[in-house]
Structures are given as structure tokens and as C-alpha cells.
Design a protein around this motif. Structure first.
Motif, PDB file in Angstrom:
ATOM      1  N   ASP A  18      34.633  50.753  78.563  1.00  0.00           N
ATOM      2  CA  ASP A  18      33.279  50.232  78.740  1.00  0.00           C
ATOM      3  C   ASP A  18      33.177  49.527  80.098  1.00  0.00           C
ATOM      4  O   ASP A  18      33.760  48.459  80.286  1.00  0.00           O
ATOM      5  CB  ASP A  18      32.974  49.254  77.604  1.00  0.00           C
ATOM      6  CG  ASP A  18      31.557  48.743  77.600  1.00  0.00           C
ATOM      7  OD1 ASP A  18      31.030  48.392  78.671  1.00  0.00           O
ATOM      8  OD2 ASP A  18      30.979  48.670  76.500  1.00  0.00           O
ATOM      9  N   THR A  20      30.717  47.964  81.501  1.00  0.00           N
ATOM     10  CA  THR A  20      30.029  46.675  81.457  1.00  0.00           C
ATOM     11  C   THR A  20      30.980  45.567  81.022  1.00  0.00           C
ATOM     12  O   THR A  20      31.076  44.524  81.671  1.00  0.00           O
ATOM     13  CB  THR A  20      28.815  46.735  80.514  1.00  0.00           C
ATOM     14  OG1 THR A  20      27.936  47.777  80.983  1.00  0.00           O
ATOM     15  CG2 THR A  20      28.068  45.420  80.489  1.00  0.00           C
ATOM     16  N   SER A  23      33.829  45.133  83.679  1.00  0.00           N
ATOM     17  CA  SER A  23      33.303  44.463  84.882  1.00  0.00           C
ATOM     18  C   SER A  23      33.109  42.973  84.632  1.00  0.00           C
ATOM     19  O   SER A  23      33.434  42.144  85.489  1.00  0.00           O
ATOM     20  CB  SER A  23      31.970  45.087  85.314  1.00  0.00           C
ATOM     21  OG  SER A  23      32.155  46.390  85.779  1.00  0.00           O
TER      22      SER A  23
END
Length: 136
Positions: A18, A20, A23
Motif C-alpha cells: 500500500d 499510502t 509513504s
């Protein structure tokens, strides 16, 4: 060979599920996005670059069936390649293979590098090197 003028370290490649969530975790360590998320249908990946207190990172997640990222994720591997940008792409690729490296992917144009070619070479030590063609 990678220490010559015209060949520069570029990034570490990290596999993730993932973008998102991954990050956000790196943002908490002082990293920030370097450019937008990209999708490369040839490599079957989606990714982004992060810069911060350490080396540039390329976060990559599978994009479609048969993505090479799946194997790394299945084995629990996060950091799986080192990338170097080369202004002598063909000769550096030949030098890596002359040292016993096997080309595992490429050369192919890459979305993340505006169509410049990349190739992945697995060295006899099992280190995976991404070679990136330098901008003209």
C-alpha cells in the motif's frame, strides 16, 4: 565499474502492498514525496519516489497480475534493489554481464524515467541492480 564518473547511485527499491500507508510511515521518518505516483504497465508496478534524511527511496506495489513485486512481498522482502543512473548505459550493462550478472528484465523504457531505458541485473552475489539510462 559503478564508481566511475558518469555512473551515480539513484535509489533503493522497496516492495510494499500500500503506497499510502508505506509513504506515511516514511514521512514520519522525515521523508517527502519527490514527484507524483506513476504506473508502469510494462513492469506491472505502481510507485513513487521519496527523498529525505537518507538515500532516495522508490516505493513499488504490484499493478496487475504477474507483477515481479509479488514475489518479494510473498517472501517478506522490503528493500530488494539498488539503482544506478548511467551515462554509458550499453557499456555498463555489458560490464555487469561480463562480471557474471544475468539480465532479469529489460532493457525497456520506464515510465518513472520519462521513457529512458532501465535493465535489472542479478549479480552472482544475488544483489539485484537496476541500471537507468541517464537523460541526454
Amino acid at each position: 565499474m559503478l564508481d566511475r564518473d558518469g555512473c551515480r547511485f539513484h535509489h533503493l527499491g522497496l516492495a510494499c502492498r500500500d503506497l499510502t500507508k508505506e509513504s506515511a510511515a516514511w514521512t514520519g521518518l522525515g521523508y517527502r514525496p519527490e514527484g507524483p505516483i506513476f504506473v508502469d504497465p510494462v513492469q506491472k508496478i505502481r510507485g513513487c519516489f521519496l527523498v529525505g534524511p537518507g538515500p532516495r527511496l522508490e516505493l513499488l506495489t504490484p499493478e496487475g497480475e504477474g507483477s515481479p513485486i509479488e514475489g518479494y512481498l510473498a517472501r517478506g522482502t522490503k528493500i530488494y534493489h539498488q539503482a544506478f543512473e548511467s551515462d554509458a548505459f550499453e557499456s555498463d550493462l555489458a560490464a555487469l554481464t561480463a562480471q557474471g550478472g544475468k539480465v532479469t528484465a529489460g532493457p525497456v523504457p520506464a515510465v518513472a524515467f520519462d521513457g529512458r531505458r532501465i535493465a535489472f541485473v542479478l549479480l552472482p552475489t544475488l544483489n539485484l541492480i537496476e541500471l537507468i539510462e541517464a537523460a541526454p
